[in-house]
Enzyme design. Structure first.
Site, PDB file in Angstrom:
ATOM      1  N   CYS A  56       8.491 -57.110   4.435  1.00 16.19           N
ATOM      2  CA  CYS A  56       8.938 -57.071   3.411  1.00 16.19           C
ATOM      3  C   CYS A  56       7.701 -56.331   2.250  1.00 16.19           C
ATOM      4  O   CYS A  56       6.394 -56.725   2.886  1.00 16.19           O
ATOM      5  CB  CYS A  56       9.054 -58.613   3.190  1.00 16.19           C
ATOM      6  SG  CYS A  56      10.258 -59.393   3.716  1.00 16.19           S
ATOM      7  N   GLU A  58       5.818 -58.333  -0.175  1.00 14.13           N
ATOM      8  CA  GLU A  58       4.900 -59.006  -0.706  1.00 14.13           C
ATOM      9  C   GLU A  58       3.729 -58.817   1.054  1.00 14.13           C
ATOM     10  O   GLU A  58       2.292 -58.678   0.849  1.00 14.13           O
ATOM     11  CB  GLU A  58       5.334 -60.229   0.052  1.00 14.13           C
ATOM     12  CG  GLU A  58       6.480 -60.169  -1.519  1.00 14.13           C
ATOM     13  CD  GLU A  58       7.695 -60.246  -0.701  1.00 14.13           C
ATOM     14  OE1 GLU A  58       8.104 -59.219  -0.234  1.00 14.13           O
ATOM     15  OE2 GLU A  58       7.855 -61.577  -1.128  1.00 14.13           O
ATOM     16  N   CYS A  91      11.085 -63.886   0.883  1.00 11.72           N
ATOM     17  CA  CYS A  91      12.160 -64.818   1.266  1.00 11.72           C
ATOM     18  C   CYS A  91      11.225 -66.219   2.450  1.00 11.72           C
ATOM     19  O   CYS A  91      10.238 -66.208   1.692  1.00 11.72           O
ATOM     20  CB  CYS A  91      12.393 -63.713   2.435  1.00 11.72           C
ATOM     21  SG  CYS A  91      10.896 -63.051   3.796  1.00 11.72           S
ATOM     22  N   CYS A  94       8.157 -64.751   4.320  1.00  7.45           N
ATOM     23  CA  CYS A  94       6.864 -64.433   3.142  1.00  7.45           C
ATOM     24  C   CYS A  94       6.539 -65.440   2.976  1.00  7.45           C
ATOM     25  O   CYS A  94       4.800 -65.676   2.081  1.00  7.45           O
ATOM     26  CB  CYS A  94       7.539 -63.317   2.447  1.00  7.45           C
ATOM     27  SG  CYS A  94       7.486 -61.638   2.299  1.00  7.45           S
TER      28      CYS A  94
HETATM   29 ZN    ZN Z   1       9.219 -61.390   3.165  1.00  9.83          ZN
END
Ligand code: ZN
Length: 132
Positions: A56, A58, A91, A94
């Site tokens: 991701c 992040e 998510c 994360c």
């Molecule tokens: Zn994520």
């Protein structure tokens, strides 16, 4: 949930800018940008990357900052380019990642009442903690 400051709005602009520069749904599936701000004012950004597995935006932004020696981050946001630069809530993976690296970090999220910020600890109730 708290209202955003001018600095946090600028963080949204940084995340928007990085995904605008790197958006590529067709070939590389770069569709989300993230920006993370550190207590010293430095901002780092990144976009999601994918192959068999995906990382991701992040995680990429935080990894970028940590690689540059940063440790004390205060706020993070992710922006998805497909939906008119919409704020994406992190998510579950994360959320755990942010919690472990920065338990005092704020996360900018979209709520029914608009864009707000929340402490990561509020987004991960009853979180897993590694045994010592
Ligand atoms: Zn994520």
């Amino acid at each position: 949930m708290e209202k955003l400051t001018v600095t946090e709005k600028a963080l949204i602009d940084s995340a928007t800018e990085i995904i605008k520069l790197n958006f590529d749904r067709k070939n590389l599936n770069h569709t989300v940008g993230a920006a993370v701000r550190y207590t010293n004012g430095n901002v780092y950004s990144g976009v999601n990357v994918s192959s068999i597995h995906e990382a991701c935006a992040e995680v990429i932004a935080i990894g970028n900052a940590i690689s540059c020696g940063e440790r004390d981050f205060e706020c993070i946001v992710a922006i998805g380019r497909d939906n008119s630069d919409k704020v994406y809530s992190p998510c579950g993976n994360c959320r755990q990642f942010i919690l472990e690296y920065a338990p005092n970090c704020h996360v900018i999220v979209e709520t029914e009442a608009g864009i707000k910020k929340s402490r990561i600890t509020s987004l991960v109730p009853y979180a897993y903690h590694r045994p010592e």
